[in-house]
Scaffold this motif. Structure first.
Motif, short mmCIF file in Angstrom:
data_model
loop_
_atom_site.label_atom_id
_atom_site.label_comp_id
_atom_site.label_asym_id
_atom_site.label_seq_id
_atom_site.Cartn_x
_atom_site.Cartn_y
_atom_site.Cartn_z
N ARG A 1 60.75 33.51 18.59
CA ARG A 1 60.10 32.20 18.44
C ARG A 1 58.65 32.24 18.91
NH1 ARG A 1 60.18 30.21 23.60
NH2 ARG A 1 61.90 30.88 24.95
N CYS A 2 58.38 33.07 19.93
CA CYS A 2 57.00 33.22 20.42
C CYS A 2 56.16 34.02 19.44
CB CYS A 2 56.99 33.88 21.79
SG CYS A 2 57.68 32.86 23.11
N ARG A 3 56.76 35.04 18.84
CA ARG A 3 56.02 35.79 17.83
C ARG A 3 55.67 34.88 16.65
NH1 ARG A 3 59.55 39.89 19.65
NH2 ARG A 3 61.12 39.50 18.03
N HIS A 4 56.59 34.00 16.29
CA HIS A 4 56.31 33.06 15.20
C HIS A 4 55.16 32.13 15.56
CE1 HIS A 4 60.79 33.55 13.84
NE2 HIS A 4 60.08 34.66 13.69
N LEU A 5 55.06 31.76 16.83
CA LEU A 5 53.95 30.90 17.25
C LEU A 5 52.62 31.65 17.10
CD1 LEU A 5 53.03 28.20 18.47
CD2 LEU A 5 53.19 29.26 20.71
N LEU A 6 52.61 32.92 17.43
CA LEU A 6 51.38 33.70 17.27
C LEU A 6 51.03 33.86 15.80
CD1 LEU A 6 51.91 36.38 20.07
CD2 LEU A 6 50.29 34.48 20.08
N PHE A 7 52.03 33.99 14.93
CA PHE A 7 51.76 34.01 13.49
C PHE A 7 51.09 32.69 13.08
CE2 PHE A 7 55.77 36.83 12.76
CZ PHE A 7 55.10 37.92 13.30
N ALA A 8 51.62 31.58 13.60
CA ALA A 8 51.05 30.26 13.28
C ALA A 8 49.62 30.16 13.79
CB ALA A 8 51.91 29.16 13.87
N MET A 9 49.36 30.71 14.97
CA MET A 9 48.00 30.72 15.50
C MET A 9 47.06 31.50 14.59
SD MET A 9 47.36 29.13 18.41
CE MET A 9 45.92 30.04 18.94
N TYR A 10 47.53 32.62 14.09
CA TYR A 10 46.70 33.49 13.26
C TYR A 10 46.23 32.78 12.00
CZ TYR A 10 45.20 37.52 10.51
OH TYR A 10 44.46 38.39 9.75
N ALA B 1 43.62 28.66 12.83
CA ALA B 1 42.18 28.51 13.05
C ALA B 1 41.68 29.71 13.83
CB ALA B 1 41.88 27.22 13.80
N GLU B 2 40.50 30.19 13.48
CA GLU B 2 39.94 31.36 14.16
C GLU B 2 39.56 31.05 15.60
OE1 GLU B 2 36.78 33.24 12.13
OE2 GLU B 2 38.08 34.15 10.63
N HIS B 3 39.16 29.81 15.86
CA HIS B 3 38.64 29.47 17.18
C HIS B 3 39.61 28.61 17.99
CE1 HIS B 3 34.64 31.09 16.29
NE2 HIS B 3 34.83 30.62 15.08
N GLY B 4 40.88 28.59 17.61
CA GLY B 4 41.84 27.78 18.32
C GLY B 4 42.25 26.57 17.50
N ASN C 1 42.42 36.25 24.00
CA ASN C 1 41.41 37.27 23.80
C ASN C 1 41.27 37.51 22.30
OD1 ASN C 1 40.22 40.04 23.58
ND2 ASN C 1 40.33 39.93 25.82
N PRO C 2 40.06 37.64 21.77
CA PRO C 2 39.91 37.89 20.33
C PRO C 2 40.65 39.13 19.83
CG PRO C 2 37.81 37.26 21.28
CD PRO C 2 38.75 37.46 22.43
N SER C 3 40.90 40.09 20.73
CA SER C 3 41.60 41.30 20.30
C SER C 3 43.05 41.02 19.93
CB SER C 3 41.52 42.39 21.38
OG SER C 3 42.15 41.96 22.57
N VAL C 4 43.62 39.90 20.41
CA VAL C 4 44.97 39.52 19.98
C VAL C 4 44.96 39.25 18.48
CG1 VAL C 4 46.86 37.88 20.24
CG2 VAL C 4 45.53 38.55 22.24
N ARG C 5 43.91 38.59 18.03
CA ARG C 5 43.79 38.31 16.59
C ARG C 5 43.62 39.61 15.80
NH1 ARG C 5 43.14 33.88 13.64
NH2 ARG C 5 42.18 34.10 11.60
N ALA D 1 46.22 40.91 12.92
CA ALA D 1 45.74 41.28 11.58
C ALA D 1 46.31 42.64 11.18
CB ALA D 1 44.22 41.31 11.55
N GLN D 2 46.42 43.55 12.14
CA GLN D 2 46.97 44.87 11.86
C GLN D 2 48.49 44.82 11.73
OE1 GLN D 2 47.30 48.16 14.93
NE2 GLN D 2 45.56 48.93 13.76
N TYR D 3 49.12 43.99 12.55
CA TYR D 3 50.59 43.91 12.54
C TYR D 3 51.11 43.29 11.25
CZ TYR D 3 55.33 42.63 13.99
OH TYR D 3 56.69 42.48 14.05
#
Length: 762
Positions: free
Chosen positions: A403-412, A415-418, A471-475, A479-481
């Protein structure tokens, strides 16, 4: 102003001590390390016939700790046999404290007047005020300055607190880029900070912004150029900040085509406005791609190269200071630092080909260090430099639930800036449900709330109702994942907004091996979403402010263009039908600034399409033309009508004749009405542009000489009133260092810098 020196690292304090005592004594001190004989803490400097300066930054220790350390070092001081010994400390000292230290130090000290405590150093700073302005971290950390910065920054960088700003100041390693950037801003008012990901572009831009805030400039952090045009005001001293203005991972070609000429126009206005500054950041490879694609950015008249400062290269000294500062501020355990030293990892980190301040920040984070044993820390640090995205991989794959991974997908894809929490939840819930159905995962009604709580502090930050990646590196990692086509197709089934669907599809198109047939099949999942597009508004109410609304990113004409593109790719009539519904719906208000520039290009592309396409889009073209004429008949600024007309003129061959007539008529009307519509204009450079536009447009759109004279007289009158209200231009007083001593930084210098971190009591 009185300073506590809390924001300075021990090495920063030593630099300040050398500069202050150098001014006071009229000599130049050279930096020295402790040397192999040990026993001497901190840095030393020699000038003339052996004058020794020792700096003790005991900000977290009491006087007894300082006294004990000096007792241990007495033998080393005697062995140096200096003609004169000077001691500085950031601790407050009473006369009895100085007497006790004088007894401990011995005959090398000429008298207690050569011991400088907190009050003495502040006295020297008042005596030599220019030194405050050359030590940026010191200046910005001053009590009054920090409060001004905090007050202004909280309205722009909403996630910042006082501790956040102090932490940023403390880890910042002063380098010549600050002065270079400051000089460019003061000379031509515009600075584009460029460089690879993670090298400190945003940090430098923030430090420059803080410096202006400290001198009572207004900070305007923008997400679009429309924000900039709306807020520019000559009666205020303003610094505009546009972070990652060309995109965070890849160039947004669609956005660039819509804003490159606006960027050139706004830069022109800032350059002509004495009280405006404009700071932009971008990744170097995105900037280079933009220059190749954009006529406005590549033209010699624009001379964009003069604004660019590349911060991608650090000297060895600066690399070492960045690592040193992070180890101190993050309070990395001594056992971990000991392992770095004993395994010779400090040198490997500082000299690594992929050295990156962002990786240093991540690998010194307390949560990260808790997971790594001291003996494994050096290898983990080097591995992260070898493969930067691996930093997030283990935590993402094994430490958080689906469920947390899905939230990060939704973040991706949000919006780029939050994203606002409510916007993120709108995207997350249907996406999460779709993925759970596809992969037979359990779900619950509290999944969004619990996922946000779980990820806060490790993958995301939350402030003032907005969620951002930590951190921008999460994005970059996401993108790679997200390169599994099956996963992306499953995500497509859970799209709730056109904005998110567009972001996901744009990402899918870049996956290696994706064919035209794959794209068409992917878009089929969007048919139901497209049918509801007419209900997706570009604006949302602001929480707690029912009479105000916020822009959320896609205009009505943008929706039509997107649906048209999906129709062309998929050949599914449902997308074209949805585009027609959006264009025809009378409840949708097309605006001049959001839709005016796009529509002439969109209409012309539809009319210029092959015959088979034109036969299907006649109704859509007619609906869009009606909407464009409605815009031209509405209340417009001279800027608005000029932007639309600029798009109409080169496309007259593919536009209905009435569009050209309406554009000319609108320009004539706006010029005639200009004397009654200038009170909202607060920028003299904008008025200067208006004056030029009256001369340029007037004769071609049928304005009479009398109308043009009245318009220009009104412009001059408004400009006179603005000048009376405009404060005088003051250069930014804080300067920064033009050089950081010599760039020659030996292995011994490196060892000397980090050695004190292993000594207890420091």
């Amino acid at each position: 102003m009185t300073f506590s020196f809390d924001a300075l690292s021990p090495a920063d304090f030593e630099d300040l001590s050398r500069d202050l005592l150098g001014c006071e004594l009229g000599v130049r001190f050279e930096a020295f390390g402790p040397g192999r004989d040990g026993g001497v803490d901190g840095r030393h400097a020699a000038a003339g016939d052996m004058t020794i300066l020792q700096a003790k930054h005991y900000r977290l220790s009491d006087f007894d700790a300082l006294a004990r350390t000096m007792q241990k070092e007495r033998a080393s001081i005697d062995a140096l046999t200096p003609n004169r010994y000077l001691l500085t400390t950031s601790r407050p000292l009473t006369p009895p404290n100085k007497d006790r230290l004088a007894t401990i130090i011995g005959p090398s000290l000429q008298g207690t007047w050569d011991i400088f405590g907190n009050d003495d150093i502040n006295g020297l700073l008042r005596k030599y005020p220019d030194l405050q302005k050359s030590h940026v971290k010191l200046w910005l950390s001053g009590a009054g300055v920090l409060e001004r910065v905090l007050h202004a920054a909280t309205h722009n960088f909403t996630s910042l607190t006082r501790d956040d700003i102090k932490a940023k100041l403390t880890v910042y390693a002063e380098n010549p880029s600050f002065k270079t950037g400051r000089d460019i801003l003061e000379s031509i008012h515009v600075l584009i900070v460029s460089g690879p990901p993670g090298v400190g572009k945003t940090t430098l831009a923030e430090m420059l912004s803080y410096a202006y805030l400290a001198e009572d400039w207004e900070l305007v952090a923008i997400r679009s150029l429309n924000d900039a045009f709306t807020h520019i005001d000559d009666t205020k001293r303003q610094v505009f900040f546009f972070d990652d203005f060309l995109g965070r991972i890849a160039l947004d070609a669609r956005a660039l085509s819509n804003q490159d000429s606006d960027l050139a126009r706004f830069i022109g206005r800032v350059r002509r406005t004495s009280n405006a500054r404009f700071i932009l950041t971008t990744r170097a490879y995105i900037y280079e791609e933009a220059r190749l694609q954009s006529e406005a950015l590549s033209t010699g008249a624009f001379d964009v190269a003069s604004y660019v400062l590349d911060v991608g290269i650090y000297t060895r000294r600066i690399r070492a200071r960045i690592l040193y500062n992070h180890l101190i501020v993050a309070r990395v355990p001594e056992a971990h630092i000991q392992a770095l030293v004993e395994q010779n990892a400090i040198k490997k980190i500082v000299d690594h080909d992929h050295y990156n301040p962002r990786i240093v920040e991540t690998l010194t984070n307390a949560d990260r260090i808790e997971e790594i044993a001291p003996t494994d820390y050096p290898a983990a640090f080097i591995a992260a430099l070898d493969d930067p995205l691996s930093i997030w991989d283990k935590a993402f794959r094994t430490h958080i639930p689906s469920r947390c991974r899905h939230l990060l997908f939704a973040m991706y894809i949000s919006a780029e800036h939050g994203a606002e929490i409510e916007d993120l939840e709108e995207v997350y819930n249907p996406l999460h449900q779709a993925l759970c159905r596809r992969f037979s995962l359990s779900s619950g009604p509290k999944d969004f709330e619990e996922s946000v709580r779980t990820l806060e502090g490790s993958f995301v930050t939350i402030s003032n109702g907005q969620v951002s990646l930590i951190n921008p590196s999460v994005r970059d990692y996401l993108a790679q994942y997200l390169t599994d086509s099956a996963l992306l197709r499953a995500m497509a089934e859970g799209m709730a907004t056109l904005r998110a669907a567009r972001a996901l599809y744009e990402h899918f198109k870049k996956v290696p091996g994706v064919s035209g047939e794959d794209k068409a099949a992917f878009l089929i999942s969007y048919i139901t979403l497209a049918a509801n597009a007419v209900n997706e508004e570009p604006w949302k109410p602001i929480r707690g402010e029912p009479n105000r609304r916020r822009w959320i990113g896609m205009s009505y004409s943008g929706q039509v263009e997107l649906l048209r593109d999906w129709w062309k790719t998929s050949k599914r009539q449902e997308f074209l039908d949805a585009a027609l519904v959006v264009a025809s719906n009378r409840d949708n208000w097309f605006s001049s600034w959001a839709d005016g520039r796009i529509m002439p290009r969109l209409i012309a592309s539809l009319r210029a399409a092959p015959k088979a396409e034109r036969e299907n889009t006649t109704a859509l073209v007619e609906a869009l033309e009606e909407r464009l004429i409605q815009i031209l008949d509405s209340a417009l600024d001279l800027d608005d009508v000029h932007r639309i007309r600029t798009e109409v003129l080169p496309r007259k061959g593919h536009l209905a004749q009435r569009i050209g007539w309406s554009a000319d008529s609108a320009a004539h009307r706006v010029i005639a009405e200009l004397p009654n519509s200038l009170e909202h204009v607060d920028s003299e450079s904008t008025l200067d542009d208006f004056r030029k536009l009256v001369d340029e447009l007037g004769p071609t759109v049928g304005a009479t000489p009398a109308e043009m004279v009245r318009a220009k007289d009104a412009i001059s009158s408004r400009a006179d009133r603005l000048r009376a209200e405009t404060p005088g231009e003051d250069a930014l007083s804080v300067r920064g260092h033009s050089t950081i001593e010599t760039d020659w930084f030996t292995d011994e210098d490196l060892r000397n810098l980090f050695a004190p971190l292993l000594w207890s009591g420091k």
